[in-house]
Design an enzyme around this catalytic site. Sequence first.
Site, PDB file in Angstrom:
ATOM      1  N   TYR A  25       0.829  -1.204   0.000  1.00 52.80           N
ATOM      2  CA  TYR A  25       0.000   0.000   0.000  1.00 52.80           C
ATOM      3  C   TYR A  25       0.866   1.258   0.000  1.00 52.80           C
ATOM      4  O   TYR A  25       0.454   2.300  -0.520  1.00 52.80           O
ATOM      5  CB  TYR A  25      -0.943   0.000   1.197  1.00 52.80           C
ATOM      6  CG  TYR A  25      -2.116  -0.945   1.019  1.00 52.80           C
ATOM      7  CD1 TYR A  25      -3.275  -0.530   0.389  1.00 52.80           C
ATOM      8  CD2 TYR A  25      -2.053  -2.262   1.465  1.00 52.80           C
ATOM      9  CE1 TYR A  25      -4.354  -1.387   0.207  1.00 52.80           C
ATOM     10  CE2 TYR A  25      -3.119  -3.135   1.296  1.00 52.80           C
ATOM     11  CZ  TYR A  25      -4.264  -2.691   0.665  1.00 52.80           C
ATOM     12  OH  TYR A  25      -5.321  -3.556   0.484  1.00 52.80           O
TER      13      TYR A  25
ATOM     14  N   GLU B 159      -7.887  -7.551   5.490  1.00 54.60           N
ATOM     15  CA  GLU B 159      -6.964  -8.560   4.962  1.00 54.60           C
ATOM     16  C   GLU B 159      -6.210  -9.271   6.082  1.00 54.60           C
ATOM     17  O   GLU B 159      -6.007 -10.493   6.017  1.00 54.60           O
ATOM     18  CB  GLU B 159      -6.014  -7.909   3.964  1.00 54.60           C
ATOM     19  CG  GLU B 159      -6.710  -7.541   2.654  1.00 54.60           C
ATOM     20  CD  GLU B 159      -6.048  -6.411   1.898  1.00 54.60           C
ATOM     21  OE1 GLU B 159      -4.824  -6.192   2.095  1.00 54.60           O
ATOM     22  OE2 GLU B 159      -6.744  -5.732   1.112  1.00 54.60           O
TER      23      GLU B 159
END
Length: 398
Positions: free
Chosen positions: A98, A140
């Site tokens: 990310y 996640e």
Amino acid sequence: MLSARSTATVRATLPAVGAAIGDIADLFYEKLFAAHPELLRDLFNRGNQASGDQRRALAGSIAAFATQLVERPGTRPDVMLDRIAHKHASLGVTPEQYEVVHTHLFAAIAEVLGDAVTPEVAAAWDEVYWLMAGSLIAVEERLYAQQGVLAGDVWHTWEVTARVEETEDVATFLLRPAGDTPTPAFRPGQYVSVQVELPDGARQIRQYSLSSAPGSRLRSITVKRVRGEGSPDGEVSRHLHEHTRAGDPLRVSVPYGDLVLDHLDAPLLLASAGIGCTPMLSMLEHLAQEGHSGPVTVVHGDRSPAGHALRADHVRLTEKLPEAEAHFWYETPDAAHPANRTGLVDLADITVRPGTHAYLCGPLPFMRAVRAQLLEAGVRPADVHYEVFGPDLWLASS
């Protein structure tokens, strides 16, 4: 929740960002793959990149998330986030990635919007990004923990125990974990990612529904060959059809997916088209194994009876349920198929019971049409559940 200052800034700049989000997404991927070509080679679907579907999905998800933050503060588009998180988990995405995305996304925003990106605007959209990224990372992490794997470490070697030719373009591969590796649990409707090494060295990944029910060490995936030689679209399905045989190893992820059979106390409607029947077969087999006695309506559309993969299983499993009925539509019927089921799926003469929960899988136009018919029949939008393979270009949770 977005801060008050950032909310005002995002609201004021959302029209401009929304208008440019497609250009931003294009430039973002260009920058990302220039800096990290291994991501296009081994993580991202090259077919979806070539078609532009991934870019459109990214643009849509960011715009939808930002709009929700400013229009409905205190809530999150959890259906959208869960779907993205399940896909990310099946690919082995890690929190560190990310940061990489952030770097190139904000470079693209600054380049496309130019002087309009003041420090205040940059800070506000940075907050949007990290709220979305943080939500995905949290989901996640939970998904990895549920499967007992570390972030990103989702891959195992399985063995193909048998291969069954269902139709000219559809094959079922029966799988079991290699060696003493435990068989991971899954819920009916979920999928696994399959990674294959292609002739150019790329290790491309695609998702395939588990077409069998839980409860056995064996698992099965049913794969439709996507035509188009020389195109990245379908390169994994073609590789599986042309090169994978009984006895071969296959790199498979642990199962994920948010289209899961639930609400068993309600009337169920399982609607599919084409190879979208695979998660529905898993659901039907599970219902049959569990002795489900509630009403189940099975709906499927296909080009022809001969092209209807797993048709015999579709019929057999439906007949095992005491309150189930199946309705099949074919664009090109044969003599054995009723004339009133010719053409596209039409629910006009199908009884849709009050309180029905519907599960959809198939091409996007099919699911849009069926969803519209279900809503017209009184099904709540929240009770229509769907699966999209590839980038989700339809935010049907709205």
